[in-house]
Enzyme design. Structure first.
Site, PDB file in Angstrom:
ATOM      1  N   LYS A 103       0.884  -1.178   0.000  1.00  0.00           N
ATOM      2  CA  LYS A 103       0.000   0.000   0.000  1.00  0.00           C
ATOM      3  C   LYS A 103       0.918   1.223   0.000  1.00  0.00           C
ATOM      4  O   LYS A 103       1.378   1.676   1.045  1.00  0.00           O
ATOM      5  CB  LYS A 103      -0.882  -0.046   1.254  1.00  0.00           C
ATOM      6  CG  LYS A 103      -2.216   0.683   1.163  1.00  0.00           C
ATOM      7  CD  LYS A 103      -2.128   2.159   0.904  1.00  0.00           C
ATOM      8  CE  LYS A 103      -1.640   2.983   2.065  1.00  0.00           C
ATOM      9  NZ  LYS A 103      -1.377   4.391   1.673  1.00  0.00           N
TER      10      LYS A 103
ATOM     11  N   GLU B 277      -0.483   7.499  -0.763  1.00  0.00           N
ATOM     12  CA  GLU B 277      -1.501   8.009  -1.686  1.00  0.00           C
ATOM     13  C   GLU B 277      -1.075   9.328  -2.331  1.00  0.00           C
ATOM     14  O   GLU B 277      -1.656   9.769  -3.306  1.00  0.00           O
ATOM     15  CB  GLU B 277      -2.842   8.197  -0.945  1.00  0.00           C
ATOM     16  CG  GLU B 277      -2.860   9.226   0.171  1.00  0.00           C
ATOM     17  CD  GLU B 277      -2.327   8.682   1.508  1.00  0.00           C
ATOM     18  OE1 GLU B 277      -1.418   7.836   1.505  1.00  0.00           O
ATOM     19  OE2 GLU B 277      -2.819   9.155   2.555  1.00  0.00           O
TER      20      GLU B 277
ATOM     21  N   SER C   3       4.686   8.495   9.877  1.00  0.00           N
ATOM     22  CA  SER C   3       4.814   9.315  11.080  1.00  0.00           C
ATOM     23  C   SER C   3       4.673   8.438  12.329  1.00  0.00           C
ATOM     24  O   SER C   3       4.062   7.364  12.277  1.00  0.00           O
ATOM     25  CB  SER C   3       3.735  10.394  11.072  1.00  0.00           C
ATOM     26  OG  SER C   3       2.475   9.769  10.928  1.00  0.00           O
TER      27      SER C   3
ATOM     28  N   CYS D  88      13.539  11.416   7.015  1.00  0.00           N
ATOM     29  CA  CYS D  88      13.536  11.011   8.426  1.00  0.00           C
ATOM     30  C   CYS D  88      14.941  11.148   9.017  1.00  0.00           C
ATOM     31  O   CYS D  88      15.108  11.109  10.225  1.00  0.00           O
ATOM     32  CB  CYS D  88      13.034   9.588   8.578  1.00  0.00           C
ATOM     33  SG  CYS D  88      14.196   8.380   7.966  1.00  0.00           S
TER      34      CYS D  88
ATOM     35  N   GLU E 168       8.472  17.007  15.015  1.00  0.00           N
ATOM     36  CA  GLU E 168       9.050  16.847  13.676  1.00  0.00           C
ATOM     37  C   GLU E 168       8.342  17.814  12.718  1.00  0.00           C
ATOM     38  O   GLU E 168       7.130  17.733  12.536  1.00  0.00           O
ATOM     39  CB  GLU E 168       8.825  15.414  13.201  1.00  0.00           C
ATOM     40  CG  GLU E 168       9.355  15.166  11.816  1.00  0.00           C
ATOM     41  CD  GLU E 168       9.123  13.734  11.345  1.00  0.00           C
ATOM     42  OE1 GLU E 168       7.993  13.223  11.470  1.00  0.00           O
ATOM     43  OE2 GLU E 168      10.082  13.122  10.840  1.00  0.00           O
TER      44      GLU E 168
HETATM   45  P1  NAD Z   1       2.038   9.230   7.239  1.00  0.00           P
HETATM   46  O1  NAD Z   1       2.126   8.648   8.592  1.00  0.00           O
HETATM   47  O2  NAD Z   1       1.049  10.317   6.992  1.00  0.00           O
HETATM   48  O3  NAD Z   1       1.633   8.070   6.175  1.00  0.00           O
HETATM   49  C1  NAD Z   1       2.356   6.871   6.093  1.00  0.00           C
HETATM   50  C2  NAD Z   1       1.435   5.772   5.574  1.00  0.00           C
HETATM   51  O4  NAD Z   1       0.369   5.572   6.507  1.00  0.00           O
HETATM   52  C3  NAD Z   1       0.781   6.124   4.233  1.00  0.00           C
HETATM   53  O5  NAD Z   1       0.762   4.971   3.434  1.00  0.00           O
HETATM   54  C4  NAD Z   1      -0.610   6.573   4.631  1.00  0.00           C
HETATM   55  O6  NAD Z   1      -1.576   6.283   3.649  1.00  0.00           O
HETATM   56  C5  NAD Z   1      -0.896   5.793   5.893  1.00  0.00           C
HETATM   57  N1  NAD Z   1      -1.732   6.518   6.850  1.00  0.00           N
HETATM   58  C6  NAD Z   1      -1.778   7.878   7.057  1.00  0.00           C
HETATM   59  N2  NAD Z   1      -2.636   8.174   8.072  1.00  0.00           N
HETATM   60  C7  NAD Z   1      -3.123   6.996   8.517  1.00  0.00           C
HETATM   61  C8  NAD Z   1      -4.026   6.641   9.563  1.00  0.00           C
HETATM   62  N3  NAD Z   1      -4.602   7.552  10.324  1.00  0.00           N
HETATM   63  N4  NAD Z   1      -4.283   5.332   9.754  1.00  0.00           N
HETATM   64  C9  NAD Z   1      -3.700   4.388   8.992  1.00  0.00           C
HETATM   65  N5  NAD Z   1      -2.838   4.671   7.990  1.00  0.00           N
HETATM   66  C10 NAD Z   1      -2.547   5.943   7.749  1.00  0.00           C
HETATM   67  O7  NAD Z   1       3.503   9.652   6.803  1.00  0.00           O
HETATM   68  P2  NAD Z   1       3.953  10.506   5.532  1.00  0.00           P
HETATM   69  O8  NAD Z   1       3.545  11.916   5.738  1.00  0.00           O
HETATM   70  O9  NAD Z   1       3.558   9.805   4.280  1.00  0.00           O
HETATM   71  O10 NAD Z   1       5.542  10.377   5.644  1.00  0.00           O
HETATM   72  C11 NAD Z   1       6.331  11.197   6.449  1.00  0.00           C
HETATM   73  C12 NAD Z   1       6.642  10.543   7.777  1.00  0.00           C
HETATM   74  O11 NAD Z   1       7.317   9.313   7.582  1.00  0.00           O
HETATM   75  C13 NAD Z   1       7.575  11.396   8.624  1.00  0.00           C
HETATM   76  O12 NAD Z   1       7.129  11.349   9.953  1.00  0.00           O
HETATM   77  C14 NAD Z   1       8.921  10.701   8.484  1.00  0.00           C
HETATM   78  O13 NAD Z   1       9.824  10.896   9.531  1.00  0.00           O
HETATM   79  C15 NAD Z   1       8.482   9.279   8.417  1.00  0.00           C
HETATM   80  N6  NAD Z   1       9.539   8.461   7.820  1.00  0.00           N
HETATM   81  C16 NAD Z   1      10.278   7.678   8.651  1.00  0.00           C
HETATM   82  C17 NAD Z   1      11.318   6.922   8.132  1.00  0.00           C
HETATM   83  C18 NAD Z   1      12.160   6.059   9.035  1.00  0.00           C
HETATM   84  O14 NAD Z   1      13.037   5.379   8.539  1.00  0.00           O
HETATM   85  N7  NAD Z   1      11.945   6.075  10.335  1.00  0.00           N
HETATM   86  C19 NAD Z   1      11.610   6.973   6.769  1.00  0.00           C
HETATM   87  C20 NAD Z   1      10.828   7.787   5.963  1.00  0.00           C
HETATM   88  C21 NAD Z   1       9.787   8.525   6.500  1.00  0.00           C
END
Ligand code: NAD
Length: 482
Positions: free
Chosen positions: A174, A177, A227, A282, A383
């Site tokens: 998945k 989006e 996140s 990240c 963050e």
């Molecule tokens: P996000 O948490 O908004 O989304 C990540 C995934 O979760 C997506 O596929 C999204 O569709 C899904 N999602 C979003 N809200 C959801 C919910 N309420 N319930 C279930 N699924 C949900 O993250 P983002 O904005 O796409 O990416 C940025 C974040 O990712 C930052 O916090 C960054 O630090 C983190 N990140 C961490 C690493 C790491 O290695 N630790 C690497 C890359 C990114």
């Protein structure tokens, strides 16, 4: 009219049952370039069914043959590197040198996964008791869900699914989006490389699709990156239904500069850590701490460097920094800057009003620098995920380490110094998982584990490397007497 992105199930490109979708935009122009369907639980169930059906045959395919499919995919990705990098820039916004690097990092994970016949080897010990032998084998488990964020739409899915399928499992991916288009092309190339139908399936969407994957009884494990808030929810929800989970979350990374550091290379590394990918990494530096006499020259050089960055379309050669991914994210970053100012941090460079001539509809935030950021206000603790630096001064290394450790996150940190003793002290005490010594972005290569600690990680086994092989297999032991 933009096309709705298709799901990929049992080797077929199929429409989601959902009538709802959200736009994918080019962040430099604001133009809509695709529509992501918000797939339903039924869509997910269909993909899980396909993955489950494909599992017995794929599991029985010799590891060397599974690896050969990945070898062919690696060759195809090499051929299409530039096309893929340009495609990521178009849907994510970061500049071409960054997206080329991302594609390369993704390919390196496939290269590492190609070693699966060796990586999966078990152990044997004869005569654990007279006439009794013991052997361990690594066996795949079934269907894995892989859920990924927007900031590395090529690399992060490749941290996971190549290892899962190399070890004999099948996958439902998945993607984010917000920028799902480039990975569609990778799936086409995987098909061309000979990946059989049902081994890799893709379902597009948001929360509903994620929850359906976490809950589905035929999904044995979930790899998640996003996140921390969502990582924690996914971890709790999927473990509650008995799955193994690795959930990588957010970060607030500190870069600590000692007075004996080489200033030229340090400033270059800090600049690229904080402002690279427009801060949407990240591993991005967020708080830069100048210790003692390091602070003054560091401050001057960082401010000069940040003021000189050229904002623009990532596809144009002389652009230093692209837009952020969406209008909503731009507004969120601007809100953080408003809050920082309101909370009393000194704003030395303000990127809120930035725009690019001819691209006024793009999602721009210029380089922003705060000074003396207290650790009890939002820009000191949360963050931001944008091009915003906090520049702080510490009296000594102890104080800088103390600040770093007060964060709820534990993803990455770096020290800049020419003192081996100070570097040793830092790495010994940091309590943070990815540590840079004179490195601004402490990114482990494919053969090493990638992931944080504290609020940056939920689970045990990390992404990439041997951890990936352990996560996607169970070590089973056979004890025999004849
Ligand atoms: P996000 O948490 O908004 O989304 C990540 C995934 O979760 C997506 O596929 C999204 O569709 C899904 N999602 C979003 N809200 C959801 C919910 N309420 N319930 C279930 N699924 C949900 O993250 P983002 O904005 O796409 O990416 C940025 C974040 O990712 C930052 O916090 C960054 O630090 C983190 N990140 C961490 C690493 C790491 O290695 N630790 C690497 C890359 C990114």
């Amino acid at each position: 009219m933009s096309d709705t992105v298709l799901n990929y199930v049992a080797g077929q490109w199929t429409r989601s049952r959902s009538t709802e979708s959200i736009p994918v935009t080019n962040p430099a122009t604001g133009a809509v370039i695709g529509l992501t369907p918000l797939s339903t639980g039924e869509d997910v169930a269909g993909a899980v069914g396909a993955a489950r059906a494909a599992f017995p045959t794929w599991r029985a395919t010799p590891a060397v043959d599974r690896a050969r499919v990945l070898f062919r995919l690696k060759m195809l990705l090499d051929e299409h590197k530039e096309e893929l990098a340009r495609s990521v820039t178009r849907e994510h916004g970061k500049i071409l040198t960054e997206t080329r690097g991302e594609v390369q990092r993704g390919i390196e994970n496939i290269e590492h996964a190609c070693g699966v016949p060796t990586l999966m080897l078990g152990d044997t010990l004869e005569d654990i008791a007279p006439g009794i032998d013991c052997e361990s084998v690594r066996q795949p488990l079934g269907v894995f869900g892989v859920i990924t964020p927007y900031n590395f739409p090529v690399m992060i899915p490749l941290w996971f699914w190549p290892y899962a399928v190399a070890t004999g499992n099948t996958v439902v991916l998945k993607p984010s989006e917000q920028d799902p288009l480039t990975h569609q092309r990778i799936v086409e190339l995987a098909e061309e490389a000979g990946l059989p139908p049902g081994v890799l399936n893709v379902v597009h969407g948001g929360q509903d699709a994620v929850e359906a994957l976490c809950d589905h009884p035929d999904v044995v494990g979930v790899s998640f990156v996003g996140s921390s808030e969502v990582a924690e929810v996914v971890y709790r929800r999927a473990t509650a239904s008995g799955k193994r989970v690795q959930a990588l979350g957010g970060a607030k990374n500190h870069l600590v500069v000692l007075p004996d550091a080489d200033l030229d290379t340090t400033v270059e590394a800090c600049m690229s850590s904080v402002f690279g990918s427009t801060g949407q990494r990240c591993l991005a530096g967020s708080i830069v701490v100048g210790v003692g006499e390091a602070w003054k020259p560091l401050r001057e050089r960082m401010l000069d460097g940040a003021s000189a960055l050229r904002l623009g379309d990532g596809l144009v050669d002389d652009t230093d920094m692209g837009p952020v991914v969406s209008a909503a994210h731009r507004d969120r970053v601007r809100r953080f800057i408003d809050e920082g100012e309101g909370d009393g941090a000194r704003l030395a460079l303000d990127g809120r009003g930035a725009t690019v001539k001819g691209l006024e509809a793009g999602f721009w935030v210029g380089p922003t620098v705060f000074e003396d950021v207290p650790f009890d206000i939002s820009i000191g603790t949360e963050e931001i995920f944008g091009p915003v630096a906090g520049l702080n001064r510490a009296t000594n290394l102890d104080e800088a380490i103390g600040w770093m450790q007060s964060s709820r996150y534990g993803n990455a940190c770096s020290i800049f110094t020419t003192s081996g003793k100070a570097a040793r002290e830092f790495r010994y005490r940091a309590g943070i998982s990815m540590i840079g010594v004179n490195i601004g972005v402490a990114a482990p290569m494919a053969m090493f584990p990638f992931g944080g600690s504290k609020g940056s990680f939920y689970g045990d086994l990390k992404a990439q490397g041997r951890d990936a092989v352990s996560f996607y297999t169970d070590a089973r032991v056979v004890i025999s007497r004849w």
